[in-house]
Design a protein around this motif. Sequence first.
Motif, PDB file in Angstrom:
ATOM      1  N   TYR A   1       6.726   0.578   7.289  1.00  0.00           N
ATOM      2  CA  TYR A   1       5.790   1.498   6.648  1.00  0.00           C
ATOM      3  C   TYR A   1       6.329   2.922   6.665  1.00  0.00           C
ATOM      4  N   SER A   2       6.901   3.309   7.792  1.00  0.00           N
ATOM      5  CA  SER A   2       7.394   4.677   7.937  1.00  0.00           C
ATOM      6  C   SER A   2       8.524   4.972   6.960  1.00  0.00           C
TER       7      SER A   2
ATOM      8  N   SER B   1       9.262   3.313   4.240  1.00  0.00           N
ATOM      9  CA  SER B   1       8.775   3.168   2.870  1.00  0.00           C
ATOM     10  C   SER B   1       8.058   4.425   2.394  1.00  0.00           C
ATOM     11  N   LYS B   2       7.238   5.004   3.264  1.00  0.00           N
ATOM     12  CA  LYS B   2       6.496   6.206   2.888  1.00  0.00           C
ATOM     13  C   LYS B   2       7.402   7.429   2.849  1.00  0.00           C
ATOM     14  N   GLN B   3       8.239   7.573   3.873  1.00  0.00           N
ATOM     15  CA  GLN B   3       9.094   8.760   3.953  1.00  0.00           C
ATOM     16  C   GLN B   3      10.053   8.844   2.773  1.00  0.00           C
TER      17      GLN B   3
ATOM     18  N   SER C   1       0.803  -1.219   0.000  1.00  0.00           N
ATOM     19  CA  SER C   1       0.000   0.000   0.000  1.00  0.00           C
ATOM     20  C   SER C   1       0.835   1.269   0.000  1.00  0.00           C
ATOM     21  N   VAL C   2       2.138   1.165   0.300  1.00  0.00           N
ATOM     22  CA  VAL C   2       2.962   2.373   0.334  1.00  0.00           C
ATOM     23  C   VAL C   2       3.986   2.405  -0.792  1.00  0.00           C
TER      24      VAL C   2
ATOM     25  N   GLU D   1       9.729   7.126  -0.156  1.00  0.00           N
ATOM     26  CA  GLU D   1       9.052   6.857  -1.429  1.00  0.00           C
ATOM     27  C   GLU D   1       9.536   5.564  -2.084  1.00  0.00           C
TER      28      GLU D   1
ATOM     29  N   ASN E   1       5.447   3.303  -4.204  1.00  0.00           N
ATOM     30  CA  ASN E   1       5.190   4.432  -5.093  1.00  0.00           C
ATOM     31  C   ASN E   1       4.764   3.923  -6.462  1.00  0.00           C
TER      32      ASN E   1
END
Length: 245
Positions: free
Chosen positions: A172-173, A175-177, A114-115, A179, A117
């Motif tokens: 998750y953190s 991966s999102k931070q 879900s994270v 990208e 890009n």
Amino acid sequence: MFESSNTKKDSVVVFLKGGRIPSWYDLSPEEQDSYSVEHINLMRSIIDKHKIIKLEGYKLFSPINAWQFFWAIEFPTFEGAEAWINAEMEPPYGKYGSLNYYLARRIEHMEVHSVINESEQHPVINENDLDHTNLEEDKNSVVVITFEISVPGSDLLNLDEGQRQKYIKNIYSVSKQHELIRLEAYQLITPQSNWRTTVITEFPTINGAKAWIDLQEDPSYIRFKTRTNYLSHKWAPRYFAKWIK
């Protein structure tokens, strides 16, 4: 991360840790080009016959002796994988390669889909990208190639669920931070003494790659696994994208 995941049985992946041996550079430019063209035609005939699924190469930041490239080549059948390996070893081109092959299966995983890009754009391929004498690494992203294996006896250790959840949250953190562009995992069909699982992650920057590597040193994870990380760039992705039909 992938302990409870399932391997996919609908394809076979060939890993190649490879490079060229020094005698390749003793050949004249004309000989190198002639052998290369013959090799390219042979490999593309294998692709046409066995319906290749994936062909991606990565150039290590720091070569290790003759090992300079890591390849992931996926076919729907063992016959395709075997034909590819045999063709790559075919002389004259094949005798100048340092070739170490491993067979693997893809691992199904859901943790960070879900994270990832999904806005990555497929570049437009121009005529220069099709020139086999002009291949270059793609420095627009950084790929981490991780070889890991469970520590002997780790299955007897008690897993702290709180630490596990913290580790997943950190995944998750990061991966999102940073990208995260790609996360792929594979399990060797024939495990090595220090390597069973391969994880390939891609980030836009070196900072993302470093953050991912640092995350693997989390105490809740490191006690269960030993791993080696290699930094790389994708190798001529536009050129090899044209090989996939």
